[in-house]
Design an enzyme around this catalytic site. Structure first.
Site, PDB file in Angstrom:
ATOM      1  CG  ASP A 191       7.383 -45.358  59.577  1.00 55.58           C
ATOM      2  OD1 ASP A 191       7.112 -45.092  58.392  1.00 55.58           O
ATOM      3  OD2 ASP A 191       8.522 -45.185  60.076  1.00 55.58           O
ATOM      4  CD  GLU A 224       9.848 -41.728  50.785  1.00 58.55           C
ATOM      5  OE1 GLU A 224       9.926 -42.766  51.470  1.00 58.55           O
ATOM      6  OE2 GLU A 224       9.143 -40.755  51.100  1.00 58.55           O
TER       7      GLU A 224
HETATM    8  O1  KIV Z   1       5.638 -45.444  55.694  1.00 61.55           O
HETATM    9  C1  KIV Z   1       5.371 -45.472  54.487  1.00 61.55           C
HETATM   10  O2  KIV Z   1       4.225 -45.301  54.057  1.00 61.55           O
HETATM   11  C2  KIV Z   1       6.466 -45.726  53.555  1.00 61.55           C
HETATM   12  C3  KIV Z   1       6.180 -45.559  52.092  1.00 61.55           C
HETATM   13  C4  KIV Z   1       6.043 -44.134  51.769  1.00 61.55           C
HETATM   14  C5  KIV Z   1       7.193 -46.241  51.257  1.00 61.55           C
HETATM   15  O3  KIV Z   1       7.534 -46.034  53.958  1.00 61.55           O
END
Ligand code: KIV
Length: 303
Positions: free
Chosen positions: A63, A201
């Site tokens: 997202d 994260e």
């Molecule tokens: O939305 C995204 O790109 C993510 C990654 C940063 C893990 O969730």
């Protein structure tokens, strides 16, 4: 926290070759302790095809597309329709990587029925073969419902951008012993609920190492240090394709923004000074036809 990171990490050079056949969630689970997992985001057909051709194991239609592709300030306004649109573009051009879709904000928090309906759309209309959702505790019933329905789920804890308002900004999580213990408990609960892997994260490296050692499913780190079972980055960040603020955990492998700027500037100058297009960029016409055209043209209007 009673667990400790394993002292030995598998060396990537000794790792078995990645299979060329499509990657499934069982391959991702089996990679734990055998080889490291490489994951990147992609949001459109041409970049997804390029990433897939490099044998990246997992492509995430994150997202993050709200910020990266749609120019928004955060991920909160991304809709299921938008995710489906981008997932179709990606899955249509990927033949090997496991394509995982993020479930957008408020598409699963409201309960298992909503989670099933929305994940079902990403699966059936978007063509993905797994979903990722953020958080643990309150989301565990949703995760169990998805897994029971045959939809593989990747967890995501630590800095969860959909909760940025509650977290008080994009900040490293799990910096105290208590917070780190809560993260470990969340990771174990996600494994228990049936997740096939979990993204960590913005978590201190020693905490990520301990979580990785405690789980039987792979951890995929982003800003979580070298001891995770795999790594993920946002493609546009690692390619240097945008000028927006890039977090310090990102390594830039290219400066495509610089290359795009140089190419577009050169194009503009050549259009303006007449250097483009050259003869090699045009199409010829048989001389006879041209003579005829000019003769007809000269005769035009004469009776
Ligand atoms: O939305 C995204 O790109 C993510 C990654 C940063 C893990 O969730």
């Amino acid at each position: 926290m009673s667990v400790h990171p394993s002292p030995e990490r598998p060396a990537t050079t000794d790792a078995p070759a990645r299979p060329r056949r499509p990657v499934g969630t069982l391959d991702v689970r089996a990679a734990k302790g055998a080889r490291r997992i490489a994951m990147l985001t992609a949001y459109d057909a041409p970049t997804a095809a390029l990433v897939d051709a490099c044998d990246i194991d997992i492509i995430l239609v994150g997202d993050s597309l709200g910020m990266v592709m749609l120019g928004r300030d955060d991920t909160l306004s991304v809709t299921v329709d938008e995710m489906v649109h981008h997932c179709r573009a990606v899955t249509g051009s990927v033949s090997r990587a496991l394509v995982v879709a993020d479930m957008p904000f408020l598409s699963y928090e409201t309960g298992p029925a909503d989670a099933l309906r929305n994940a079902g759309r990403l699966f059936r209309e978007g063509g993905v073969r797994a979903v990722k959702l953020e958080g643990a505790g309150p989301c565990l019933p949703q995760i169990r419902a998805l897994v029971d329905a045959g939809i593989p789920v990747m967890g995501h804890i630590g800095l969860t951008p959909q909760r940025v308002a509650q977290l008080g900004g994009f900040r490293v999580q799990g910096k105290t012993a208590d917070a780190a213990r809560r993260l470990l408990d969340d990771a174990l609960a996600l494994e228990q609920a049936g997740c096939f892997s979990v993204v960590l994260e913005c978590v201190p490296s020693p905490v990520a190492a301990r979580i990785t050692a405690a789980l039987t499913i792979p951890t995929i780190g982003i800003g979580a240090g070298p001891d995770c079972d795999g790594q993920v980055l946002v493609l546009h960040d690692m390619l240097g394709l945008q000028e927006r603020m890039v977090p310090r955990f990102v390594k830039r492998y290219a400066n495509l923004a610089g290359q795009v700027t140089a190419a577009v500037t050169a194009y503009k100058e050549e259009v303006e000074n007449g250097a483009f297009p050259g003869p090699e960029h045009g199409f010829a016409m048989p001389d006879e036809e041209l003579r005829q055209l000019d003769a007809d043209g000269n005769d035009a209007g004469k009776e």
